[in-house]
Design an enzyme around this catalytic site. Structure first.
Site, mmCIF file in Angstrom:
data_model
loop_
_atom_site.group_PDB
_atom_site.id
_atom_site.type_symbol
_atom_site.label_atom_id
_atom_site.label_comp_id
_atom_site.label_asym_id
_atom_site.label_seq_id
_atom_site.Cartn_x
_atom_site.Cartn_y
_atom_site.Cartn_z
ATOM 1 N N GLY A 126 2.387 2.500 10.573
ATOM 2 C CA GLY A 126 3.356 3.568 10.368
ATOM 3 C C GLY A 126 4.057 4.025 11.633
ATOM 4 N N GLU A 140 -6.467 5.306 7.579
ATOM 5 C CA GLU A 140 -6.177 6.713 7.242
ATOM 6 C C GLU A 140 -7.375 7.354 6.558
ATOM 7 O OE1 GLU A 140 -2.530 5.887 5.205
ATOM 8 O OE2 GLU A 140 -1.642 5.288 7.119
ATOM 9 N N HIS A 150 -9.247 1.860 4.616
ATOM 10 C CA HIS A 150 -7.994 1.986 5.366
ATOM 11 C C HIS A 150 -8.196 2.974 6.510
ATOM 12 C CE1 HIS A 150 -3.873 3.003 6.360
ATOM 13 N NE2 HIS A 150 -3.558 1.846 5.830
ATOM 14 N N SER A 187 3.249 -2.000 10.300
ATOM 15 C CA SER A 187 4.691 -2.115 10.534
ATOM 16 C C SER A 187 5.229 -3.525 10.284
ATOM 17 C CB SER A 187 5.068 -1.621 11.940
ATOM 18 O OG SER A 187 4.687 -0.263 12.114
ATOM 19 N N LYS A 209 0.273 4.296 -0.384
ATOM 20 C CA LYS A 209 -0.277 5.544 0.186
ATOM 21 C C LYS A 209 0.020 6.707 -0.774
ATOM 22 C CE LYS A 209 0.174 3.396 4.657
ATOM 23 N NZ LYS A 209 0.229 3.530 6.105
ATOM 24 N N GLU A 250 -5.640 -4.437 10.590
ATOM 25 C CA GLU A 250 -4.579 -3.461 10.802
ATOM 26 C C GLU A 250 -4.848 -2.665 12.079
ATOM 27 O OE1 GLU A 250 -2.437 -2.512 6.855
ATOM 28 O OE2 GLU A 250 -4.036 -1.067 7.128
ATOM 29 N N ASN A 265 0.884 -1.166 0.000
ATOM 30 C CA ASN A 265 0.000 0.000 0.000
ATOM 31 C C ASN A 265 0.922 1.216 0.000
ATOM 32 O OD1 ASN A 265 -1.856 2.027 0.477
ATOM 33 N ND2 ASN A 265 -2.151 1.504 2.634
HETATM 34 P P1 PGA Z 1 2.858 0.357 7.577
HETATM 35 O O1 PGA Z 1 1.403 0.603 6.924
HETATM 36 O O2 PGA Z 1 3.335 -0.960 7.050
HETATM 37 O O3 PGA Z 1 3.679 1.522 7.090
HETATM 38 O O4 PGA Z 1 2.658 0.355 9.053
HETATM 39 C C1 PGA Z 1 0.515 -0.451 6.768
HETATM 40 C C2 PGA Z 1 -0.746 0.068 6.159
HETATM 41 O O5 PGA Z 1 -1.146 1.195 6.478
HETATM 42 O O6 PGA Z 1 -1.385 -0.613 5.335
#
Ligand code: PGA
Length: 255
Positions: free
Chosen positions: A176, A100, A98, A216, A15, A170, A13
């Site tokens: 992140g 976000e 997601h 992560s 982003k 998640e 992903n």
């Molecule tokens: P990350 O993001 O691996 O940077 O923690 C995962 C995601 O948001 O899908």
């Protein structure tokens, strides 16, 4: 083992990262590194990168996904992109709900459901994200919340359509942040998702469902996470922006 029944899927992903030319370069770098993958390999990229990404991935085992989709077929929805637009552009997967998008763009369980239905009706594979915040976890609501989000997202999704659904657990506190859920927490969260699906669609459908962990996940921890019974793959943010790191996760899922 039931895990053998399920497709392992590693999805990046990106982003809001990478311009079209950078997308092309990164995919060219990844192609030889993931060509022997024993799992499905997907890169979900910004809308504007889709043509370059589809072109770069052509003839390889990398599938291209989008990071969102609107629920209407067309109309006065400035800034939005429909499922048909995505499929015609060569997109096969789409990330929906997601955290976000839920946090910054007002995405709700209802709109996640509508987007999921639109994606599935257009023949896309939906990667639906669910996850609890740290506060919700500390209050003891993780199971309740994951089951609720899962069932809400799948409202009116048929058993046949469920075959094109992947759910990504998640935990919001792990995205992140560099803080990864322990393998046990990931396995437990994914298990709650699977149990919710079993309650609605039955045990066989639940056992066939691919449930990813995201938050992560990286080259160093992927193998331990992916070894868990309920962890069928990963949704990878930061580590999907580096070819070698992403390839190491794909390799871990291919074992
Ligand atoms: P990350 O993001 O691996 O940077 O923690 C995962 C995601 O948001 O899908």
């Amino acid at each position: 083992m039931n895990k053998a029944k399920r497709a392992a899927v590693i999805a990046g992903n990106w982003k809001m990262n990478k311009t079209p030319s950078e997308a092309k370069a990164l995919i060219e770098e990844m192609k030889p590194l993931v060509k022997d993958a024993g799992c499905d390999v997907v890169l979900c990229v910004p809308f504007i990168d889709i043509p370059a990404a589809v072109e770069a991935a052509k003839g390889s085992n990398i599938k291209i996904g989008a990071e969102n989709v609107h629920f209407k077929a067309s109309g006065a929805y400035t800034g939005e992109v429909s499922a048909d637009m995505l499929t015609e552009a060569g997109v096969e997967y789409v990330v929906i709900g997601h955290s976000e998008r839920r946090t910054y763009f007002g995405e709700t369980d209802q709109t996640v459901n509508l987007r999921t239905l639109a994606a599935l009706n257009a023949g896309l594979k939906a990667i639906v994200c669910v996850g609890e915040t740290l506060e919700q976890r500390e209050l003891g609501y993780t199971e309740t919340l994951l089951k609720f989000q899962t069932k809400m997202a799948l409202t009116n999704v048929t058993a046949e359509q469920l075959k094109n659904v992947i759910i990504a657990y998640e935990p919001v506190w792990a995205i992140g942040t560099g803080v990864t859920a322990t393998a046990e927490q990931a396995d437990e969260g994914n298990g709650f998702v699977r149990a919710a699906v079993a309650e609605v669609y039955g045990e066989d459908a639940a056992q066939a469902l691919t449930v990813q962990y995201g938050g992560s996940m990286n080259a160093g921890n992927a193998e331990e996470l992916l070894a868990k019974e309920n962890v069928d793959g990963g949704l990878i943010g930061g580590a999907s922006l580096k070819a070698k790191d992403f390839a190491a996760i794909v390799a871990a899922a291919s074992k």
